[in-house]
Design a protein around this motif. Structure first.
Motif, PDB file in Angstrom:
ATOM      1  N   LYS A 261     -24.692  43.723 -17.649  1.00  0.00           N
ATOM      2  CA  LYS A 261     -24.056  44.697 -18.544  1.00  0.00           C
ATOM      3  C   LYS A 261     -23.150  43.930 -19.493  1.00  0.00           C
ATOM      4  O   LYS A 261     -22.216  43.265 -19.050  1.00  0.00           O
ATOM      5  N   PRO A 262     -23.404  43.979 -20.805  1.00  0.00           N
ATOM      6  CA  PRO A 262     -22.636  43.135 -21.724  1.00  0.00           C
ATOM      7  C   PRO A 262     -21.160  43.515 -21.769  1.00  0.00           C
ATOM      8  O   PRO A 262     -20.807  44.685 -21.828  1.00  0.00           O
ATOM      9  N   ALA A 263     -20.295  42.496 -21.727  1.00  0.00           N
ATOM     10  CA  ALA A 263     -18.856  42.701 -21.825  1.00  0.00           C
ATOM     11  C   ALA A 263     -18.360  42.206 -23.178  1.00  0.00           C
ATOM     12  O   ALA A 263     -19.066  41.485 -23.883  1.00  0.00           O
ATOM     13  N   ASN A 264     -17.158  42.585 -23.535  1.00  0.00           N
ATOM     14  CA  ASN A 264     -16.481  42.226 -24.783  1.00  0.00           C
ATOM     15  C   ASN A 264     -17.448  42.077 -25.960  1.00  0.00           C
ATOM     16  O   ASN A 264     -18.124  43.025 -26.318  1.00  0.00           O
TER      17      ASN A 264
ATOM     18  N   LEU B  56     -32.238  38.687 -25.656  1.00  0.00           N
ATOM     19  CA  LEU B  56     -32.090  40.120 -25.397  1.00  0.00           C
ATOM     20  C   LEU B  56     -32.333  40.477 -23.930  1.00  0.00           C
ATOM     21  O   LEU B  56     -31.721  41.420 -23.413  1.00  0.00           O
ATOM     22  N   ALA B  57     -33.231  39.722 -23.274  1.00  0.00           N
ATOM     23  CA  ALA B  57     -33.651  40.099 -21.920  1.00  0.00           C
ATOM     24  C   ALA B  57     -32.514  40.005 -20.909  1.00  0.00           C
ATOM     25  O   ALA B  57     -32.559  40.651 -19.861  1.00  0.00           O
ATOM     26  N   LYS B  58     -31.494  39.208 -21.214  1.00  0.00           N
ATOM     27  CA  LYS B  58     -30.385  39.028 -20.257  1.00  0.00           C
ATOM     28  C   LYS B  58     -29.631  40.324 -19.994  1.00  0.00           C
ATOM     29  O   LYS B  58     -29.047  40.502 -18.935  1.00  0.00           O
ATOM     30  N   TYR B  59     -29.622  41.223 -20.990  1.00  0.00           N
ATOM     31  CA  TYR B  59     -28.706  42.364 -20.932  1.00  0.00           C
ATOM     32  C   TYR B  59     -29.421  43.697 -20.756  1.00  0.00           C
ATOM     33  O   TYR B  59     -30.552  43.887 -21.198  1.00  0.00           O
TER      34      TYR B  59
ATOM     35  N   VAL C 187     -25.114  38.121 -29.489  1.00  0.00           N
ATOM     36  CA  VAL C 187     -26.564  38.035 -29.268  1.00  0.00           C
ATOM     37  C   VAL C 187     -27.318  38.563 -30.490  1.00  0.00           C
ATOM     38  O   VAL C 187     -28.271  37.931 -30.964  1.00  0.00           O
ATOM     39  N   PHE C 188     -26.904  39.716 -31.002  1.00  0.00           N
ATOM     40  CA  PHE C 188     -27.561  40.285 -32.186  1.00  0.00           C
ATOM     41  C   PHE C 188     -27.428  39.344 -33.384  1.00  0.00           C
ATOM     42  O   PHE C 188     -28.381  39.102 -34.120  1.00  0.00           O
TER      43      PHE C 188
ATOM     44  N   TRP D 194     -39.424  40.608 -20.372  1.00  0.00           N
ATOM     45  CA  TRP D 194     -38.683  39.583 -19.646  1.00  0.00           C
ATOM     46  C   TRP D 194     -39.182  38.222 -20.102  1.00  0.00           C
ATOM     47  O   TRP D 194     -40.268  38.085 -20.658  1.00  0.00           O
ATOM     48  N   VAL D 195     -38.346  37.233 -19.888  1.00  0.00           N
ATOM     49  CA  VAL D 195     -38.707  35.863 -20.241  1.00  0.00           C
ATOM     50  C   VAL D 195     -38.383  34.989 -19.040  1.00  0.00           C
ATOM     51  O   VAL D 195     -37.241  34.982 -18.565  1.00  0.00           O
ATOM     52  N   GLY D 196     -39.394  34.283 -18.548  1.00  0.00           N
ATOM     53  CA  GLY D 196     -39.163  33.356 -17.446  1.00  0.00           C
ATOM     54  C   GLY D 196     -38.086  32.351 -17.810  1.00  0.00           C
ATOM     55  O   GLY D 196     -37.927  31.997 -18.981  1.00  0.00           O
TER      56      GLY D 196
END
Length: 665
Positions: free
Chosen positions: A173-176, A289-292, A182-183, A233-235
């Motif tokens: 969940k993205p913080a601050n 993007l896949a991280k969040y 990322v965008f 997703w990205v390995g």
């Protein structure tokens, strides 16, 4: 929240780890951002994080012992915090340093530090914009180490295998400011590396939508009784090889073709859009993007990130300037829409008002469904399947947006999907020309949508016209104004107020009157000339004859700077019923009007933040407890908190909202 009389000089901040005052350089701001990210997103406890730690190592060429300073380190839990206890490191450089810099870049700093630390396998490098993750592995052939680029590093209690599972569904969940970065990083990559300067914004949005669609498949799977397995997703090392990048690109492009046919998204796209990036570009951005988890991110976080990108593209291209979020939020909170309120913005731009209306109602819905929960535990329920269903039904029925610019219509629809759907009622139409316009098919769609809304809400009245006029409970809008905006005479002359002016902002007041139900309310941004110039006196007379004035809030000139300098006010009006007008004609009207002046809006003329100061002009510090929910691998949730000393932006609007709502009880 409490304040303390601690003098903080301009351009200083307080470190959340040490409570020491630091100069707010770009590097220091990035250090604070990384610490928050590692704490809140990666779940490392602050007591196990340290900063500016010197490590020692033996130079293999000279045999001499050397030192290297590491900006952020994470120690093994309950360890003695020695060098051998370091498990993660973060190298943080000034924003001007490039990742390939031969003195401070990734190789010379991060790789060197990882090689020197026996028990540290993972690290990151950032200059505040670029963010690189590395893994150190044994190179058996050269009796040395090799370093692999990663899409992410494991958080607390995670292994690299956890990150590499295709069925992993609990993204961070993205913080601050993580999502904003990322965008921006993704947009800059497309702009600078893909040769797509003209459509970088849209290419990024297509990938964002693939991510959103993949997350929303959770709900689609629930409805179908299927198990959810993510496709976006990205390995962890997949982007490092040609074959891996090709696989990522195929997955993402397949998702895009699928979502263009799916009901929720199909009417956002024309159908001929394509992701035209290289496999390398798709893999890079998909990895970012896949991280969040976008669905779990707050509307504020997503909205800020989205508008950051919009502001650098559509605004410049179209010459449009949209309403700052704190002003939008204040207007929505003052009129306080609920799930029975049909809302319109007849000049919706990228959808800022509509998104915050949706968020406002989402919170009410969640509170009604989970009355025993408060704070962050309630916020965790904002995106449950049950809440999302009610929010989607409300939005599809009750939220409408019109805009003259077809690109903004698409941008607004995308913004609404990101906020939680409701995109279907965003239309490309000239609100001043409605109900006639040169695109009759769009008018038909509007009228059909309105009639569907009336039927679902069971508020059909035989006196209503068979279109959108007289149908809305509330309007929130910032109409286009200024000498450059012209209204065609054929359109202007249908309005009574055109006798006094053909300025669009004046005609919009009457158009909004036409769209409102009797007793309906509106919040509108208007230039002060309408409210004060002698030559607009007849306009003010017309407003007083047709509306009750609920409130007027004067804004400072900084409100829309640095984009455009205009003195404006917020006007809150209620459309009079026939009975109200009769009473007003028979006797003098006498009612209270809430009036306020906002002297500060949290920023200066250049858009830089302005903070609360004491009587002597020193910036004040406030002790704030930031709560967040930590989710373990097994799905167990725990509320954690982080106490920080922070400056607070000097914004009068929250106080004005509070005073208005107190007076309205």
């Amino acid at each position: 929240m409490s304040s303390e009389e601690i003098i903080l000089e301009d351009n200083q901040l307080v470190c959340i780890l040490t409570n020491k005052h630091k100069k707010a350089t770009s590097q220091e701001k990035s250090i604070q951002s990384i610490i928050r990210m590692l704490n809140e997103e990666y779940d490392f406890d602050l007591k196990n994080i340290d900063r500016d730690v010197n490590i020692t190592f033996t130079d293999p060429d000279t045999g001499k012992v050397k030192k290297q300073k590491i900006e952020v380190v994470i120690y093994e839990e309950n360890s003695k915090r020695n060098q051998e206890d370091i498990t993660r490191i973060g190298i943080v450089q000034d924003e001007k340093i490039k990742d390939n810099d031969n003195k401070k870049g990734v190789t010379i700093t991060l790789e060197n530090a990882l090689a020197a630390l026996d028990n540290c396998e993972f690290g990151l490098w950032t200059n505040g914009n670029d963010l690189k993750y590395l893994q150190k592995e044994d190179d058996e052939y050269n009796f040395d180490f090799k370093f692999s680029d990663l899409a992410d590093i494991p958080g607390y209690g995670e292994t690299i295998e956890d990150l590499d599972r295709a069925d992993r569904s609990n993204s961070r969940k993205p913080a601050n400011d993580s999502l904003i970065k990322v965008f921006k990083r993704s947009h800059d990559y497309i702009y600078g590396n893909e040769g797509r300067k003209k459509d970088a914004f849209w290419q990024l949005l297509y990938l964002i939508f693939c991510k959103l669609y993949d997350e929303k498949r959770r709900f689609i799977c629930i409805e179908k009784g299927e198990s959810y397995r993510r496709k976006f997703w990205v390995g962890i090392k997949e982007k490092n090889s040609d074959a891996g990048r090709k696989n990522v690109a195929k997955r993402i492009k397949d998702i895009f073709e699928e979502l263009k046919q799916e009901g929720t998204f199909s009417d956002v796209f024309d159908g001929n859009e394509a992701i035209d990036l290289t496999d390398k570009g798709i893999a890079f951005i998909a990895g970012e993007l896949a991280k969040y988890s976008f669905l779990d991110a707050t509307v504020d976080v997503k909205g800020m990130a989205y508008e950051t990108i919009v502001s650098n593209t559509l605004k410049q291209e179209a010459g449009q300037f949209f309403t700052p979020r704190n002003i939008v939020k204040a207007m929505v909170e003052m009129l306080n829409p609920n799930e029975n309120t049909r809302v319109l913005d007849p000049a919706c731009g990228s959808g800022g008002f509509l998104v915050l209306v949706l968020d406002h109602v989402r919170k009410q819905i969640a509170k009604k469904m989970y009355p025993d929960l408060e704070d962050v535990l309630l916020a965790e329920k904002f995106n449950t399947y049950e809440v999302n269903e009610k929010v989607r039904q409300y939005a599809e029925t009750n939220i409408f947006g019109f805009d003259f610019d077809p690109d903004l219509k698409k941008a607004a629809r995308m913004n609404m999907v990101m906020a939680g759907d409701g995109h279907a009622n965003i239309f490309h139409v000239n609100s001043l020309a409605y109900p006639k316009w040169e695109h009759p098919s769009e008018i038909e769609k509007i009228n059909l949508a309105i009639n569907n809304s009336l039927a679902k809400m069971k508020d059909i009245d035989s006196n209503y016209t068979n279109d959108a006029r007289g149908k809305f409970d509330m309007i929130f809008t910032n109409p286009p104004f200024g000498a450059k905006v012209k209204v065609e005479q054929e359109i202007a002359e249908k309005y009574f107020l055109s006798k006094y002016s053909d300025a669009p902002e004046i005609l919009f007041i009457e158009a909004c009157y036409d769209f409102l139900k009797p007793g309906g309310k509106m919040a509108i941004v208007l230039p002060d000339g309408i409210l004060g110039n002698p030559n607009t006196f007849p306009v003010r007379e017309w407003i007083l004859e047709n509306f009750k004035i609920l409130a007027s809030v004067d804004l400072p000139v900084e409100a829309f700077l640095p984009q455009v300098g205009v003195q404006a006010s917020l006007l809150f009006l209620e459309k009079k019923t026939d009975l109200d007008k009769n009473i007003a004609h028979e006797s003098d009207e006498d009612y209270d009007v809430f009036m306020a002046i906002a002297e500060k809006l949290g920023k200066d003329r250049r858009g830089n933040p302005v903070y609360i100061r004491d009587e002597e002009g020193a910036e004040m510090l406030f002790t704030i407890e930031n709560k967040y929910v930590s989710t373990s691998k097994d799905g167990t949730q725990e509320v954690k908190s982080r106490v920080e000393k922070q400056k607070m932006v000097d914004d009068d609007l929250p106080k004005i909202v509070s005073a208005f709502l107190s007076n309205s009880k």
